[in-house]
Write a protein that holds these residues in place. Structure first.
Motif, short mmCIF file in Angstrom:
data_model
loop_
_atom_site.label_atom_id
_atom_site.label_comp_id
_atom_site.label_asym_id
_atom_site.label_seq_id
_atom_site.Cartn_x
_atom_site.Cartn_y
_atom_site.Cartn_z
N ALA A 32 18.60 22.67 -17.23
CA ALA A 32 19.74 23.36 -16.62
C ALA A 32 19.65 24.86 -16.88
O ALA A 32 19.97 25.67 -16.01
CB ALA A 32 21.05 22.80 -17.17
N GLY A 33 19.23 25.23 -18.09
CA GLY A 33 19.09 26.65 -18.41
C GLY A 33 18.06 27.34 -17.53
O GLY A 33 18.26 28.48 -17.09
N LEU A 34 16.94 26.65 -17.28
CA LEU A 34 15.91 27.23 -16.41
C LEU A 34 16.42 27.37 -14.98
O LEU A 34 16.15 28.37 -14.31
CB LEU A 34 14.65 26.36 -16.44
N TYR A 35 17.15 26.35 -14.50
CA TYR A 35 17.74 26.44 -13.16
C TYR A 35 18.65 27.66 -13.06
O TYR A 35 18.58 28.44 -12.11
CB TYR A 35 18.57 25.19 -12.87
N ALA A 88 13.26 19.18 2.67
CA ALA A 88 13.58 18.99 1.27
C ALA A 88 13.45 17.53 0.85
O ALA A 88 13.32 17.23 -0.34
CB ALA A 88 15.01 19.47 0.98
N ASP A 89 13.49 16.61 1.83
CA ASP A 89 13.32 15.18 1.53
C ASP A 89 11.91 14.69 1.82
O ASP A 89 11.55 13.58 1.43
CB ASP A 89 14.32 14.35 2.35
N ARG A 90 11.12 15.50 2.50
CA ARG A 90 9.77 15.08 2.89
C ARG A 90 8.75 15.36 1.78
O ARG A 90 7.72 14.69 1.71
CB ARG A 90 9.36 15.81 4.18
N PHE A 91 9.03 16.33 0.92
CA PHE A 91 8.08 16.72 -0.12
C PHE A 91 8.74 16.63 -1.49
O PHE A 91 9.96 16.58 -1.61
CB PHE A 91 7.58 18.15 0.12
N ARG A 92 7.92 16.64 -2.54
CA ARG A 92 8.47 16.75 -3.89
C ARG A 92 9.20 18.08 -4.01
O ARG A 92 8.71 19.12 -3.59
CB ARG A 92 7.35 16.67 -4.93
N ARG A 93 10.38 18.05 -4.61
CA ARG A 93 11.26 19.23 -4.60
C ARG A 93 10.73 20.36 -5.47
O ARG A 93 10.82 21.54 -5.10
CB ARG A 93 12.67 18.82 -5.05
N LYS A 94 10.19 20.05 -6.65
CA LYS A 94 9.72 21.12 -7.53
C LYS A 94 8.58 21.93 -6.90
O LYS A 94 8.67 23.17 -6.82
CB LYS A 94 9.29 20.55 -8.88
N PRO A 95 7.49 21.29 -6.43
CA PRO A 95 6.45 22.09 -5.75
C PRO A 95 6.97 22.82 -4.53
O PRO A 95 6.52 23.93 -4.23
CB PRO A 95 5.40 21.03 -5.37
N LEU A 96 7.93 22.20 -3.82
CA LEU A 96 8.48 22.86 -2.63
C LEU A 96 9.21 24.13 -3.02
O LEU A 96 9.06 25.17 -2.36
CB LEU A 96 9.43 21.90 -1.91
N LEU A 97 10.01 24.08 -4.09
CA LEU A 97 10.72 25.27 -4.55
C LEU A 97 9.76 26.38 -4.97
O LEU A 97 9.96 27.55 -4.66
CB LEU A 97 11.65 24.91 -5.71
N GLY A 201 8.06 31.13 -11.30
CA GLY A 201 7.60 30.82 -12.65
C GLY A 201 8.60 29.97 -13.42
O GLY A 201 8.22 29.05 -14.16
N LEU A 202 9.89 30.25 -13.25
CA LEU A 202 10.92 29.46 -13.93
C LEU A 202 10.94 28.02 -13.41
O LEU A 202 11.06 27.07 -14.19
CB LEU A 202 12.29 30.11 -13.73
N TYR A 203 10.80 27.85 -12.11
CA TYR A 203 10.77 26.50 -11.56
C TYR A 203 9.51 25.75 -12.00
O TYR A 203 9.54 24.54 -12.22
CB TYR A 203 10.84 26.54 -10.03
N ALA A 204 8.41 26.47 -12.14
CA ALA A 204 7.17 25.84 -12.59
C ALA A 204 7.30 25.31 -14.02
O ALA A 204 6.61 24.36 -14.41
CB ALA A 204 6.01 26.83 -12.50
#
Length: 426
Positions: A32-35, A88-97, A201-204
């Motif tokens: 949550a902090g990274l988000y 957003a539903d077709r791909f993994r969300r983290k790599p997409l972000l 970088g934060l999402y990674a």
């Protein structure tokens, strides 16, 4: 004795954790902090650019109309939310972000070539793509948050997200305008590009396990409509999303009257900046309190209270008195986000993960698109009717949107164990 002492310590530890303010528990959560850090970083760049882009166009052309088109270019893709949400539903969300943030960072670098009015087509094109990517980003982020943050803390997280976003907006637009005035529009584009790289970088760094989405069995039209069908089938979600749309429709009318309100107070148009700042402060406060309020009141009652506060404050704006105007701006800032926070939290809790991106994007379209219509209606009526009469009528009509929420069963949406001011800054 050792076992008993251990049990006592365990029970004491549980009680201490139970007494811990939920906001603190959210901030202690690494994911949550990274988000939230990503929200602050990328939000700063976005807020700086949306105001600076208008200043940039105004300096290049001297046209108020062309400057206003910047905001339209940013918000127009919201109308395609149900379609864009399918990504957003077709791909993994983290790599997409991560990909969206890096792509926007690279795209913004093209604005370094904009140096005259002849290059404005590029600026508008980039802003349009920027807005479309933002729809995908918001849908993917909300879906990923719902998987990473516990259901009992979703309301607190969404409130903190609102607080972070509104807090950034208190300083970022002024910083962007100042940077644009000192070094030109390209400098703001460069700043925004850097913030997107930092956000990537934060999402990674997030530690979230995601299953690969199943291959879709239906065509893109069918998949696009599934989010809207889910919202329509769930009365709890439908009532909150429709209340959010009605709220933003009225908010658009209210936003169109801001300069008439300022003139009625006897101030120059620049005084609107003071009202914006006070409203933002109100939104910061309600963001901190939204989690406990959702648990205590339930989503519908929380939304209804916020709408009621906003409606009364808008009506009282008709009083030409500075203290009243400031208090009303703070009340609007506190009341307006309530239904948006409640609706997003409910959608996150009550939507299956594989469908969440489309549901969030569709809900955002239904809630925020009416703001554009409200702005047009307000602009058309303010001269013909007068802002004081319009504010009083608007407040009364706005208050009527509370009735369906109070008649809906609240127990199923109570909390048991996704910024409005971009669209309507006043």
């Amino acid at each position: 004795m050792t076992t008993k002492r251990t049990g006592t310590r365990t029970r004491t530890g549980k009680k201490a954790r139970a007494r811990t303010w939920p906001v603190v528990r959210v901030l202690r959560d690494r994911e949550a902090g990274l988000y939230l850090a990503g929200v602050v970083v990328s939000g700063f760049g976005t807020s700086a650019l949306w105001l600076a882009s208008g200043v940039w166009v105004k300096e290049l052309t001297g046209s108020d109309g062309l400057a206003a088109l910047c905001l339209l270019a940013l918000w127009a893709p919201t109308l395609a939310g149900p379609l864009l949400g399918t990504l957003a539903d077709r791909f993994r969300r983290k790599p997409l972000l991560i990909g969206v943030n890096l792509s926007l960072g690279a795209l913004l670098l093209t604005l370094l070539t904009v140096g005259s009015a002849r290059d404005l087509w590029l600026l508008y094109a980039v802003l349009f793509v920027y807005g479309a990517a933002g729809v995908v980003h918001d849908a993917a982020e909300s879906a990923l948050v719902a998987a990473a943050v516990g259901p009992s803390l979703l309301g607190d997280f969404n409130g903190l997200r609102m607080t972070a976003s509104e807090g950034v907006k208190l300083v970022a637009p002024l910083a962007g305008a100042g940077l644009c005035a000192a070094y030109g529009g390209p400098s703001v584009a460069l700043l925004d590009a850097v913030t997107f790289v930092l956000a990537a970088g934060l999402y990674a760094a997030l530690r979230v396990h995601e299953e690969k989405p199943a291959r879709p069995a239906n065509g893109w039209r069918e998949r696009t409509a599934e989010g809207a069908r889910h919202l329509r089938r769930c009365p709890r979600l439908r009532s909150l999303v429709l209340a959010g749309g009605a709220t933003m429709l009225c908010a658009g009318v209210n936003g169109a009257l801001i300069y008439a309100v300022v003139e009625g107070l006897g101030h120059s148009p620049a005084y609107a900046g003071v009202l914006y700042a006070v409203q933002g402060a109100g939104s910061v406060v309600v963001g901190l309190a939204s989690g406990p309020a959702l648990r205590r009141l339930g989503a519908r009652r929380f939304a209804a209270c916020g709408i009621a506060v906003t409606a009364v404050a808008v009506a009282l704006r008709a009083v030409p008195w500075d203290p009243s105007a400031l208090v009303c701006s703070a009340a609007i800032g506190a009341g307006l986000p309530c239904v948006l926070i409640a609706a997003l939290t409910a959608v996150q809790r009550e939507t299956p993960g594989p469908l969440l991106g489309r549901a969030v994007a569709t809900a955002n379209t239904l809630m925020f698109a009416p703001n554009v219509l409200g702005l047009a209606v307000g602009a058309a009526l303010v001269t013909a009717v007068g802002h004081r009469t319009l504010l009083a009528v608007l407040g009364a009509l706005w208050l009527l949107t509370v009735v369906p929420l109070l008649h809906s069963p609240a127990s199923a949406s109570r909390a048991v164990s996704r910024s409005p001011s971009d669209a309507n800054p006043a």
